[in-house]
Scaffold this motif. Structure first.
Motif, PDB file in Angstrom:
ATOM      1  N   LYS A   1     -16.382 140.559   1.593  1.00 59.38           N
ATOM      2  CA  LYS A   1     -15.567 139.933   2.635  1.00 59.38           C
ATOM      3  C   LYS A   1     -15.772 140.625   3.986  1.00 59.38           C
ATOM      4  N   LYS A   2     -15.864 141.950   3.968  1.00 57.49           N
ATOM      5  CA  LYS A   2     -16.066 142.710   5.208  1.00 57.49           C
ATOM      6  C   LYS A   2     -17.432 142.408   5.812  1.00 57.49           C
ATOM      7  N   ASN A   3     -18.487 142.412   4.982  1.00 54.29           N
ATOM      8  CA  ASN A   3     -19.846 142.140   5.465  1.00 54.29           C
ATOM      9  C   ASN A   3     -19.986 140.704   5.960  1.00 54.29           C
ATOM     10  N   PHE A   4     -19.397 139.762   5.238  1.00 53.16           N
ATOM     11  CA  PHE A   4     -19.498 138.351   5.626  1.00 53.16           C
ATOM     12  C   PHE A   4     -18.846 138.123   6.980  1.00 53.16           C
ATOM     13  N   LYS A   5     -17.663 138.664   7.175  1.00 54.85           N
ATOM     14  CA  LYS A   5     -16.938 138.473   8.441  1.00 54.85           C
ATOM     15  C   LYS A   5     -17.684 139.143   9.595  1.00 54.85           C
ATOM     16  N   SER A   6     -18.220 140.323   9.373  1.00 57.06           N
ATOM     17  CA  SER A   6     -18.887 141.044  10.464  1.00 57.06           C
ATOM     18  C   SER A   6     -20.179 140.351  10.898  1.00 57.06           C
ATOM     19  N   GLN A   7     -20.833 139.643   9.965  1.00 65.20           N
ATOM     20  CA  GLN A   7     -22.112 139.017  10.295  1.00 65.20           C
ATOM     21  C   GLN A   7     -21.982 137.571  10.753  1.00 65.20           C
ATOM     22  N   THR A   8     -20.975 136.852  10.261  1.00 68.13           N
ATOM     23  CA  THR A   8     -20.830 135.437  10.619  1.00 68.13           C
ATOM     24  C   THR A   8     -19.715 135.187  11.621  1.00 68.13           C
ATOM     25  N   ASN A   9     -18.879 136.207  11.846  1.00 65.90           N
ATOM     26  CA  ASN A   9     -17.702 136.081  12.718  1.00 65.90           C
ATOM     27  C   ASN A   9     -16.684 135.087  12.180  1.00 65.90           C
ATOM     28  N   GLN A  10     -16.752 134.812  10.888  1.00 69.43           N
ATOM     29  CA  GLN A  10     -15.776 133.949  10.226  1.00 69.43           C
ATOM     30  C   GLN A  10     -15.445 134.537   8.864  1.00 69.43           C
TER      31      GLN A  10
ATOM     32  N   HIS B   1     -25.547 124.658  -0.349  1.00 67.34           N
ATOM     33  CA  HIS B   1     -26.050 123.818  -1.435  1.00 67.34           C
ATOM     34  C   HIS B   1     -24.975 123.484  -2.474  1.00 67.34           C
ATOM     35  N   ASN B   2     -23.849 124.214  -2.454  1.00 66.10           N
ATOM     36  CA  ASN B   2     -22.848 124.059  -3.516  1.00 66.10           C
ATOM     37  C   ASN B   2     -21.427 123.976  -2.964  1.00 66.10           C
ATOM     38  N   PHE B   3     -21.266 123.375  -1.781  1.00 64.61           N
ATOM     39  CA  PHE B   3     -19.951 123.375  -1.138  1.00 64.61           C
ATOM     40  C   PHE B   3     -18.899 122.584  -1.921  1.00 64.61           C
ATOM     41  N   ALA B   4     -19.327 121.713  -2.844  1.00 63.51           N
ATOM     42  CA  ALA B   4     -18.369 120.931  -3.631  1.00 63.51           C
ATOM     43  C   ALA B   4     -17.832 121.710  -4.830  1.00 63.51           C
ATOM     44  N   LYS B   5     -18.418 122.870  -5.117  1.00 67.75           N
ATOM     45  CA  LYS B   5     -17.992 123.662  -6.267  1.00 67.75           C
ATOM     46  C   LYS B   5     -16.818 124.572  -5.903  1.00 67.75           C
ATOM     47  N   ASN B   6     -16.265 125.218  -6.920  1.00 67.90           N
ATOM     48  CA  ASN B   6     -15.212 126.209  -6.706  1.00 67.90           C
ATOM     49  C   ASN B   6     -15.860 127.494  -6.204  1.00 67.90           C
ATOM     50  N   LEU B   7     -15.782 127.725  -4.911  1.00 67.89           N
ATOM     51  CA  LEU B   7     -16.470 128.867  -4.300  1.00 67.89           C
ATOM     52  C   LEU B   7     -15.480 130.007  -4.085  1.00 67.89           C
ATOM     53  N   SER B   8     -15.143 130.675  -5.160  1.00 67.55           N
ATOM     54  CA  SER B   8     -14.207 131.796  -5.052  1.00 67.55           C
ATOM     55  C   SER B   8     -14.918 133.010  -4.471  1.00 67.55           C
ATOM     56  N   VAL B   9     -14.133 133.908  -3.903  1.00 67.10           N
ATOM     57  CA  VAL B   9     -14.693 135.151  -3.367  1.00 67.10           C
ATOM     58  C   VAL B   9     -15.413 135.925  -4.465  1.00 67.10           C
ATOM     59  N   GLU B  10     -14.852 135.898  -5.660  1.00 70.53           N
ATOM     60  CA  GLU B  10     -15.448 136.642  -6.774  1.00 70.53           C
ATOM     61  C   GLU B  10     -16.844 136.104  -7.112  1.00 70.53           C
ATOM     62  N   VAL B  11     -16.979 134.777  -7.150  1.00 68.99           N
ATOM     63  CA  VAL B  11     -18.283 134.160  -7.439  1.00 68.99           C
ATOM     64  C   VAL B  11     -19.295 134.528  -6.359  1.00 68.99           C
TER      65      VAL B  11
ATOM     66  N   VAL C   1     -14.713 134.094   4.815  1.00 72.37           N
ATOM     67  CA  VAL C   1     -15.372 133.241   3.824  1.00 72.37           C
ATOM     68  C   VAL C   1     -14.694 131.877   3.766  1.00 72.37           C
ATOM     69  N   THR C   2     -13.369 131.882   3.759  1.00 75.75           N
ATOM     70  CA  THR C   2     -12.618 130.625   3.691  1.00 75.75           C
ATOM     71  C   THR C   2     -12.886 129.751   4.911  1.00 75.75           C
ATOM     72  N   GLU C   3     -12.895 130.350   6.094  1.00 75.28           N
ATOM     73  CA  GLU C   3     -13.162 129.594   7.322  1.00 75.28           C
ATOM     74  C   GLU C   3     -14.551 128.969   7.292  1.00 75.28           C
ATOM     75  N   TYR C   4     -15.516 129.717   6.795  1.00 83.00           N
ATOM     76  CA  TYR C   4     -16.895 129.208   6.763  1.00 83.00           C
ATOM     77  C   TYR C   4     -17.019 128.045   5.779  1.00 83.00           C
ATOM     78  N   ILE C   5     -16.452 128.202   4.594  1.00 75.96           N
ATOM     79  CA  ILE C   5     -16.523 127.131   3.589  1.00 75.96           C
ATOM     80  C   ILE C   5     -15.808 125.888   4.095  1.00 75.96           C
ATOM     81  N   THR C   6     -14.650 126.078   4.708  1.00 78.06           N
ATOM     82  CA  THR C   6     -13.899 124.939   5.249  1.00 78.06           C
ATOM     83  C   THR C   6     -14.706 124.198   6.297  1.00 78.06           C
TER      84      THR C   6
END
Length: 236
Positions: free
Chosen positions: A169-178, A146-156, A180-185
């Motif tokens: 970062k560890k949980n995101f990668k293990s569940q999505t196989n990507q 819903h907010n891909f045009a915003k500044n989506l920092s890891v901290e946010v 955070v940066t790869e997924y947003i891109t």
């Protein structure tokens, strides 16, 4: 028609019905709110909800959300006998849905539609019914879409998940196989591709709409992702 794939959107108004065929709903953009069987909640991109024949269900969605909907008279054994109503889908199946969306935007003949359905069914037969992402990662995935045009920092995003940046970062990668940066891109590039192909917006505007203030940076990223410059795709 039964045994077909289609692109659909729904309304904010909650509707309810049942039908004498099975239905799978797979969000492409946005989420669907659904009540079916023992499940009540959201289904987001990278997930699938199963509505079995004659099962009453209620649903609503944002009007700009898009879904692949599969109507079928049969379900593969792995889906038919599973107790999971909502499950996360594999990367190959997700990639096929993205391809299917591109195809379904244009007029295609019945033979192509049949082949697409058959391919989807074969992929579904091989699908392990992964459990949904945990609630924290699901919140982040929905926020990104819903907010891909915003500044989506890891901290946010870590704050949204209520995890530390390292845990997130560890949980995101293990569940999505990507990462955070790869997924947003991926989300940004898919949206940019759609805007380039289906609107008259200038590249500078499209870059801004998908979160890039620097047009040159956007062009480099797009070219690396798709292997073609946005200026060339615009004139295909």
């Amino acid at each position: 028609m039964i045994n077909t794939l289609s692109i659909r959107s729904y309304t904010r108004q909650t509707r309810g019905h049942s039908h004498d065929f099975h239905q799978l709903v797979l969000p492409l953009r946005g989420a669907i709110n659904i009540e079916v069987g023992s499940y009540t909640g959201k289904v987001i991109p990278s997930e699938c909800v199963v509505v079995k024949a004659n099962e009453k269900h209620y649903f609503s969605a944002e009007e700009n959300a898009k879904f692949i909907v599969v109507d079928t008279d049969l379900l593969p054994e792995n889906v038919l006998h599973s107790s999971q109503i909502v499950f996360s889908i594999s990367s190959p199946l997700l990639a096929f849905l993205e391809f299917s969306e591109s195809q379904l935007r244009y007029q295609i003949n019945p033979e192509v539609e049949r082949l697409m359905f058959d391919t989807f069914y074969k992929l579904l037969e091989q699908q392990n019914l992964f459990v949904q992402y945990d609630a924290r990662i699901r919140e982040v995935v929905a926020y990104i879409h819903h907010n891909f045009a915003k500044n989506l920092s890891v901290e946010v995003l870590a704050d949204i998940s209520c995890l530390s940046a390292t845990q997130f970062k560890k949980n995101f990668k293990s569940q999505t196989n990507q990462t955070v940066t790869e997924y947003i891109t991926k989300i940004r590039m898919q949206k940019a591709q759609a805007l380039l192909l289906h609107t008259d917006s200038p590249i500078a505007i499209i870059a801004e709409l998908v979160g890039y203030t620097d047009v040159s940076a956007f062009s480099r990223r797009f070219s690396k992702y798709f292997g073609i410059a946005p200026s060339k795709l615009k004139h295909v």
